[in-house]
Design a protein around this motif. Structure first.
Motif, PDB file in Angstrom:
ATOM      1  N   MET A   1       0.807  -1.239  -0.031  1.00 41.06           N
ATOM      2  CA  MET A   1      -0.154   0.146  -0.156  1.00 41.06           C
ATOM      3  C   MET A   1       0.851   1.175   0.018  1.00 41.06           C
ATOM      4  SD  MET A   1      -2.868   0.912   2.720  1.00 41.06           S
ATOM      5  CE  MET A   1      -3.671   2.534   2.855  1.00 41.06           C
ATOM      6  N   MET A   2       0.723   2.151  -0.894  1.00 40.35           N
ATOM      7  CA  MET A   2       1.426   3.259  -0.941  1.00 40.35           C
ATOM      8  C   MET A   2       0.963   4.529  -0.142  1.00 40.35           C
ATOM      9  SD  MET A   2       2.320   5.473  -4.412  1.00 40.35           S
ATOM     10  CE  MET A   2       3.754   4.987  -4.710  1.00 40.35           C
ATOM     11  N   MET A   3       1.753   5.126   0.678  1.00 37.63           N
ATOM     12  CA  MET A   3       1.354   6.157   1.586  1.00 37.63           C
ATOM     13  C   MET A   3       1.098   7.472   0.765  1.00 37.63           C
ATOM     14  SD  MET A   3       3.566   7.883   4.811  1.00 37.63           S
ATOM     15  CE  MET A   3       4.025   6.295   5.449  1.00 37.63           C
ATOM     16  N   ASN A   4       0.051   7.958   1.195  1.00 42.74           N
ATOM     17  CA  ASN A   4      -0.201   9.482   0.576  1.00 42.74           C
ATOM     18  C   ASN A   4       1.034  10.492   1.052  1.00 42.74           C
ATOM     19  OD1 ASN A   4      -1.141  12.247   0.503  1.00 42.74           O
ATOM     20  ND2 ASN A   4      -3.107  11.525   0.291  1.00 42.74           N
TER      21      ASN A   4
ATOM     22  N   VAL B   1      -1.212  12.096  12.664  1.00 44.92           N
ATOM     23  CA  VAL B   1      -1.492  12.211  11.210  1.00 44.92           C
ATOM     24  C   VAL B   1      -2.608  11.408  10.667  1.00 44.92           C
ATOM     25  CG1 VAL B   1      -0.611  12.156   9.080  1.00 44.92           C
ATOM     26  CG2 VAL B   1       0.767  13.178  10.627  1.00 44.92           C
ATOM     27  N   GLY B   2      -2.551  10.136  11.075  1.00 42.28           N
ATOM     28  CA  GLY B   2      -3.612   9.319  10.544  1.00 42.28           C
ATOM     29  C   GLY B   2      -5.201   9.495  11.096  1.00 42.28           C
ATOM     30  N   VAL B   3      -5.053   9.816  12.452  1.00 36.36           N
ATOM     31  CA  VAL B   3      -6.241  10.336  13.214  1.00 36.36           C
ATOM     32  C   VAL B   3      -6.773  11.619  12.572  1.00 36.36           C
ATOM     33  CG1 VAL B   3      -7.238  11.180  15.104  1.00 36.36           C
ATOM     34  CG2 VAL B   3      -5.963   9.039  15.219  1.00 36.36           C
ATOM     35  N   MET B   4      -6.086  12.526  12.257  1.00 34.55           N
ATOM     36  CA  MET B   4      -6.638  13.750  11.539  1.00 34.55           C
ATOM     37  C   MET B   4      -6.841  13.719  10.513  1.00 34.55           C
ATOM     38  SD  MET B   4      -6.347  15.423  14.482  1.00 34.55           S
ATOM     39  CE  MET B   4      -6.702  17.234  14.053  1.00 34.55           C
TER      40      MET B   4
ATOM     41  N   LEU C   1       0.437  12.954   3.620  1.00 35.65           N
ATOM     42  CA  LEU C   1       0.160  12.571   5.229  1.00 35.65           C
ATOM     43  C   LEU C   1       1.916  12.224   5.458  1.00 35.65           C
ATOM     44  CD1 LEU C   1      -2.363   9.793   4.891  1.00 35.65           C
ATOM     45  CD2 LEU C   1      -2.418  12.380   5.733  1.00 35.65           C
ATOM     46  N   TYR C   2       3.032  11.715   4.780  1.00 32.00           N
ATOM     47  CA  TYR C   2       4.150  11.811   4.916  1.00 32.00           C
ATOM     48  C   TYR C   2       4.875  12.966   5.223  1.00 32.00           C
ATOM     49  CZ  TYR C   2       9.039  10.558   4.492  1.00 32.00           C
ATOM     50  OH  TYR C   2      10.602  10.489   4.690  1.00 32.00           O
ATOM     51  N   ARG C   3       4.636  13.964   4.498  1.00 30.29           N
ATOM     52  CA  ARG C   3       5.167  15.302   4.561  1.00 30.29           C
ATOM     53  C   ARG C   3       4.729  15.853   6.180  1.00 30.29           C
ATOM     54  NH1 ARG C   3       3.919  17.392  -1.509  1.00 30.29           N
ATOM     55  NH2 ARG C   3       6.159  16.895  -2.374  1.00 30.29           N
ATOM     56  N   GLN C   4       3.500  15.602   6.288  1.00 27.77           N
ATOM     57  CA  GLN C   4       2.891  16.186   7.586  1.00 27.77           C
ATOM     58  C   GLN C   4       3.753  15.424   8.845  1.00 27.77           C
ATOM     59  OE1 GLN C   4      -1.249  15.613   7.943  1.00 27.77           O
ATOM     60  NE2 GLN C   4      -1.544  16.839   6.418  1.00 27.77           N
ATOM     61  N   MET C   5       4.128  14.157   8.713  1.00 27.83           N
ATOM     62  CA  MET C   5       4.689  13.517   9.735  1.00 27.83           C
ATOM     63  C   MET C   5       6.201  13.946   9.859  1.00 27.83           C
ATOM     64  SD  MET C   5       3.566   9.468   9.447  1.00 27.83           S
ATOM     65  CE  MET C   5       3.846   9.030   7.868  1.00 27.83           C
ATOM     66  N   VAL C   6       6.858  14.326   8.625  1.00 33.62           N
ATOM     67  CA  VAL C   6       8.175  14.788   8.912  1.00 33.62           C
ATOM     68  C   VAL C   6       8.138  16.400   9.271  1.00 33.62           C
ATOM     69  CG1 VAL C   6       9.884  15.690   7.452  1.00 33.62           C
ATOM     70  CG2 VAL C   6       8.994  13.546   6.690  1.00 33.62           C
ATOM     71  N   LEU C   7       7.114  17.039   9.081  1.00 36.78           N
ATOM     72  CA  LEU C   7       7.053  18.275   9.462  1.00 36.78           C
ATOM     73  C   LEU C   7       6.842  18.330  11.201  1.00 36.78           C
ATOM     74  CD1 LEU C   7       6.520  21.359   9.163  1.00 36.78           C
ATOM     75  CD2 LEU C   7       3.987  21.059   9.111  1.00 36.78           C
TER      76      LEU C   7
END
Length: 65
Positions: free
Chosen positions: A1-4, A44-47, A7-13
């Protein structure tokens, strides 16, 4: 499954923000904060799953929310 990518950018931020806040805390310029290192995906996933009419109430590890 490819991550959006968004969402990845939000986690890095979140990680980058918390690392800077940790530096301030270590220098005595910030309060004792409960950080989320390694748990960014949870917030990030919950939001990302919320609808515009949903509410969020947090009391611990609130920075990423």
């Amino acid at each position: 499954m490819m991550m959006n990518l968004s969402l990845y950018r939000q986690m890095v931020l979140i990680r980058a923000l918390e690392e800077e806040l940790q530096k301030l805390c270590d220098a005595g310029e910030g309060a004792d904060l409960p950080f989320n290192k390694g748990q960014e995906a949870i917030a990030v996933g919950v939001m990302a799953a919320l609808r515009p009419t949903d509410y969020v109430v947090t009391h611990h590890r609130t920075i990423p929310h």
